[in-house]
Write a protein that holds these residues in place. Sequence first.
Motif, PDB file in Angstrom:
ATOM      1  N   GLY A  44       0.828  -1.199   0.000  1.00 34.06           N
ATOM      2  CA  GLY A  44       0.000   0.000   0.000  1.00 34.06           C
ATOM      3  C   GLY A  44       0.864   1.252   0.000  1.00 34.06           C
ATOM      4  N   TRP A  45       0.576   2.173  -0.921  1.00 34.75           N
ATOM      5  CA  TRP A  45       1.331   3.420  -1.013  1.00 34.75           C
ATOM      6  C   TRP A  45       0.364   4.593  -0.920  1.00 34.75           C
ATOM      7  CZ3 TRP A  45       6.710   3.667  -1.533  1.00 34.75           C
ATOM      8  CH2 TRP A  45       7.339   2.442  -1.756  1.00 34.75           C
ATOM      9  N   LEU A  46       0.684   5.544  -0.045  1.00 30.39           N
ATOM     10  CA  LEU A  46      -0.116   6.748   0.129  1.00 30.39           C
ATOM     11  C   LEU A  46       0.648   7.899  -0.522  1.00 30.39           C
ATOM     12  CD1 LEU A  46      -2.662   7.984   1.406  1.00 30.39           C
ATOM     13  CD2 LEU A  46      -1.326   8.350   3.499  1.00 30.39           C
ATOM     14  N   ILE A  47       0.128   8.376  -1.649  1.00 32.25           N
ATOM     15  CA  ILE A  47       0.789   9.439  -2.413  1.00 32.25           C
ATOM     16  C   ILE A  47       0.145  10.761  -2.007  1.00 32.25           C
ATOM     17  CG2 ILE A  47       1.405  10.271  -4.709  1.00 32.25           C
ATOM     18  CD1 ILE A  47       1.034   7.439  -5.748  1.00 32.25           C
ATOM     19  N   THR A  48       0.901  11.600  -1.309  1.00 33.44           N
ATOM     20  CA  THR A  48       0.337  12.802  -0.696  1.00 33.44           C
ATOM     21  C   THR A  48       0.993  14.067  -1.244  1.00 33.44           C
ATOM     22  OG1 THR A  48       1.904  12.837   1.152  1.00 33.44           O
ATOM     23  CG2 THR A  48      -0.087  11.486   1.413  1.00 33.44           C
ATOM     24  N   GLY A  49       0.361  15.203  -0.941  1.00 34.98           N
ATOM     25  CA  GLY A  49       0.873  16.494  -1.379  1.00 34.98           C
ATOM     26  C   GLY A  49      -0.270  17.403  -1.778  1.00 34.98           C
ATOM     27  N   PRO A  50       0.021  18.664  -2.071  1.00 32.21           N
ATOM     28  CA  PRO A  50      -1.033  19.603  -2.461  1.00 32.21           C
ATOM     29  C   PRO A  50      -1.719  19.176  -3.749  1.00 32.21           C
ATOM     30  CG  PRO A  50       1.014  20.757  -1.924  1.00 32.21           C
ATOM     31  CD  PRO A  50       1.341  19.303  -1.991  1.00 32.21           C
ATOM     32  N   LEU A  51      -2.883  19.748  -3.980  1.00 31.23           N
ATOM     33  CA  LEU A  51      -3.602  19.493  -5.222  1.00 31.23           C
ATOM     34  C   LEU A  51      -2.762  19.902  -6.423  1.00 31.23           C
ATOM     35  CD1 LEU A  51      -7.158  20.802  -4.281  1.00 31.23           C
ATOM     36  CD2 LEU A  51      -6.708  18.542  -5.245  1.00 31.23           C
ATOM     37  N   GLY A  52      -2.786  19.065  -7.455  1.00 30.69           N
ATOM     38  CA  GLY A  52      -2.238  19.463  -8.748  1.00 30.69           C
ATOM     39  C   GLY A  52      -0.739  19.457  -8.894  1.00 30.69           C
ATOM     40  N   GLU A 198       4.250   6.184   2.721  1.00 28.72           N
ATOM     41  CA  GLU A 198       3.919   7.488   2.139  1.00 28.72           C
ATOM     42  C   GLU A 198       4.973   7.939   1.134  1.00 28.72           C
ATOM     43  OE1 GLU A 198       2.627  12.035   3.477  1.00 28.72           O
ATOM     44  OE2 GLU A 198       3.369  10.615   4.973  1.00 28.72           O
ATOM     45  N   LEU A 199       4.488   8.465   0.008  1.00 26.82           N
ATOM     46  CA  LEU A 199       5.311   9.179  -0.950  1.00 26.82           C
ATOM     47  C   LEU A 199       4.817  10.626  -0.955  1.00 26.82           C
ATOM     48  CD1 LEU A 199       5.524   6.731  -4.010  1.00 26.82           C
ATOM     49  CD2 LEU A 199       7.365   7.326  -2.426  1.00 26.82           C
ATOM     50  N   ARG A 200       5.647  11.531  -0.478  1.00 26.16           N
ATOM     51  CA  ARG A 200       5.240  12.925  -0.337  1.00 26.16           C
ATOM     52  C   ARG A 200       5.723  13.739  -1.527  1.00 26.16           C
ATOM     53  NH1 ARG A 200       1.611  16.339   2.121  1.00 26.16           N
ATOM     54  NH2 ARG A 200       2.474  18.434   2.179  1.00 26.16           N
ATOM     55  N   LEU A 201       4.783  14.399  -2.214  1.00 30.86           N
ATOM     56  CA  LEU A 201       5.107  15.282  -3.321  1.00 30.86           C
ATOM     57  C   LEU A 201       5.008  16.732  -2.857  1.00 30.86           C
ATOM     58  CD1 LEU A 201       4.648  12.571  -4.784  1.00 30.86           C
ATOM     59  CD2 LEU A 201       3.622  13.855  -6.662  1.00 30.86           C
ATOM     60  N   HIS A 202       5.755  17.625  -3.516  1.00 27.33           N
ATOM     61  CA  HIS A 202       5.863  19.009  -3.071  1.00 27.33           C
ATOM     62  C   HIS A 202       5.454  19.975  -4.184  1.00 27.33           C
ATOM     63  CE1 HIS A 202       7.972  17.644   0.535  1.00 27.33           C
ATOM     64  NE2 HIS A 202       8.650  16.823  -0.258  1.00 27.33           N
ATOM     65  N   PRO A 203       5.115  21.224  -3.809  1.00 25.87           N
ATOM     66  CA  PRO A 203       4.806  22.224  -4.845  1.00 25.87           C
ATOM     67  C   PRO A 203       5.952  22.365  -5.830  1.00 25.87           C
ATOM     68  CG  PRO A 203       4.202  23.042  -2.670  1.00 25.87           C
ATOM     69  CD  PRO A 203       4.959  21.763  -2.446  1.00 25.87           C
ATOM     70  N   LEU A 204       5.618  22.670  -7.070  1.00 23.06           N
ATOM     71  CA  LEU A 204       6.624  22.775  -8.117  1.00 23.06           C
ATOM     72  C   LEU A 204       7.335  24.128  -8.067  1.00 23.06           C
ATOM     73  CD1 LEU A 204       4.662  21.245 -11.147  1.00 23.06           C
ATOM     74  CD2 LEU A 204       6.182  20.085  -9.542  1.00 23.06           C
ATOM     75  N   LEU A 226      -1.043  34.289 -12.199  1.00 22.85           N
ATOM     76  CA  LEU A 226      -1.441  32.882 -12.272  1.00 22.85           C
ATOM     77  C   LEU A 226      -0.480  32.021 -11.454  1.00 22.85           C
ATOM     78  CD1 LEU A 226      -3.290  30.702 -13.523  1.00 22.85           C
ATOM     79  CD2 LEU A 226      -1.663  30.555 -15.425  1.00 22.85           C
ATOM     80  N   THR A 227       0.805  32.269 -11.588  1.00 28.80           N
ATOM     81  CA  THR A 227       1.800  31.513 -10.826  1.00 28.80           C
ATOM     82  C   THR A 227       1.617  31.728  -9.330  1.00 28.80           C
ATOM     83  OG1 THR A 227       3.391  31.695 -12.647  1.00 28.80           O
ATOM     84  CG2 THR A 227       4.268  31.140 -10.473  1.00 28.80           C
ATOM     85  N   GLU A 228       1.341  32.974  -8.932  1.00 29.02           N
ATOM     86  CA  GLU A 228       1.175  33.301  -7.517  1.00 29.02           C
ATOM     87  C   GLU A 228      -0.053  32.609  -6.936  1.00 29.02           C
ATOM     88  OE1 GLU A 228       2.682  35.665  -4.187  1.00 29.02           O
ATOM     89  OE2 GLU A 228       3.481  34.841  -6.047  1.00 29.02           O
ATOM     90  N   LEU A 229      -1.157  32.638  -7.646  1.00 31.48           N
ATOM     91  CA  LEU A 229      -2.400  32.057  -7.133  1.00 31.48           C
ATOM     92  C   LEU A 229      -2.348  30.533  -7.100  1.00 31.48           C
ATOM     93  CD1 LEU A 229      -5.043  34.343  -8.897  1.00 31.48           C
ATOM     94  CD2 LEU A 229      -4.434  34.327  -6.471  1.00 31.48           C
ATOM     95  N   SER A 230      -1.622  29.932  -8.018  1.00 30.27           N
ATOM     96  CA  SER A 230      -1.585  28.466  -8.081  1.00 30.27           C
ATOM     97  C   SER A 230      -0.583  27.860  -7.112  1.00 30.27           C
ATOM     98  CB  SER A 230      -1.259  28.004  -9.511  1.00 30.27           C
ATOM     99  OG  SER A 230      -0.057  28.576  -9.968  1.00 30.27           O
ATOM    100  N   ALA A 231       0.350  28.662  -6.581  1.00 30.27           N
ATOM    101  CA  ALA A 231       1.260  28.234  -5.496  1.00 30.27           C
ATOM    102  C   ALA A 231       1.968  26.918  -5.782  1.00 30.27           C
ATOM    103  CB  ALA A 231       0.495  28.145  -4.178  1.00 30.27           C
ATOM    104  N   GLY A 232       2.525  26.801  -6.970  1.00 30.37           N
ATOM    105  CA  GLY A 232       3.297  25.615  -7.289  1.00 30.37           C
ATOM    106  C   GLY A 232       2.491  24.407  -7.691  1.00 30.37           C
TER     107      GLY A 232
END
Length: 370
Positions: A44-52, A198-204, A226-232
């Motif tokens: 079982g792998w839990l892939i986490t991080g912000p949306l998108g 857990e596999l943790r992903l981070h903002p781009l 757009l870049t500012e509002l989308s936060a990575g």
Amino acid sequence: MSNETEPDRVPNAPHPRDTLQLIGQDSAVREFLHSFNASRLHHGWLITGPLGVGKATLAWQIARFLLATPANTVDNLLDDPPTFASLHIDRENPVARRIAARSEAGLHSITRSVNPKTGRIRDQIVIDDIRGLTHFLHLSSTDGGRRVVIVDSADDMNMNAANGLLKMLEEPPARTTILLISHQPSRLLPTIRSRCRELRLHPLSPEHMHLALQQADPEIEETPALTELSAGSVGEALRIGSLDGVEMYHQVIQLFSSMPDFDRQRALKLAEAVSQRGNGDKFELLLTLIDICVTRLARTGASGKPPQIEAAPGESALFSKLSPNPQRSRAWANTAQEISERSRHGKAVNLDPATLVLDTFFKIQKTTSV
């Protein structure tokens, strides 16, 4: 297929199954491959991080990789098993082609399904969706191959569905890997989290955001706002860009600028615009943009300075005025939490969208008046 029938796809963006390149998440890929190469593949792998930020893209990459790689690699039956440095599987590989055609027998994807009584996508993943997984595992067990399950997102499971999946994680079927995508893992059952790795992903980064946006939609207009509002988050950038979210944020800032007098006619016009039939995506985005605005206000007071990059004209001066110190920062932080809870409750009880939007602005007005 439209996003109305694919709840695991960002509007106007390719489905994650069709996005073959994952950008900016090399550390998560290395972590998974280290486990695979060491023959310690967790069930079982839990892939986490912000949306998108690529969680679903990674899940589909892992699925292609596992199903296209001989199962005896993990079982260490080979005298000298190969070491893999990449999850890449050529798009012409038979497994990749079957996944693209949605005909791969070893893969099962769980998302919010259609309610047969209403013909509409459910708000939650329900127990019947998990029972479908049981049927899949039973039918696919005879070929002896590897099987992969993707749940997107695990946050959408109701309690019965979560308990049903937990039983499978407690007694994992042989040669089965379950990939759970989660934007808010703290909301999952602790017992589910404890049975997954857990596999943790981070903002781009800005550079990776540019590359990812070019891959997803070369026509999108990339702006500092757009870049500012989308936060990575490339998913958020696509959503904001496709729904004219930058202009919508400008309108939110204009409404905040009228506080505490509050331009009710402007607020009503905005509320009615996003509340029209078929504008559900714009309604959700407006609530998100209001939350972003209030959060940026709170950060301004806490740090003593407004954001370095304005997401709308006049934003910096407005934030310095409305949130000049830590005390006001705490007030805005409390407001952010309260309007978030009100939004969740309002959507849960099917409150009229226009009423919910106006109620949110009334709460903001009250904060500016204190």
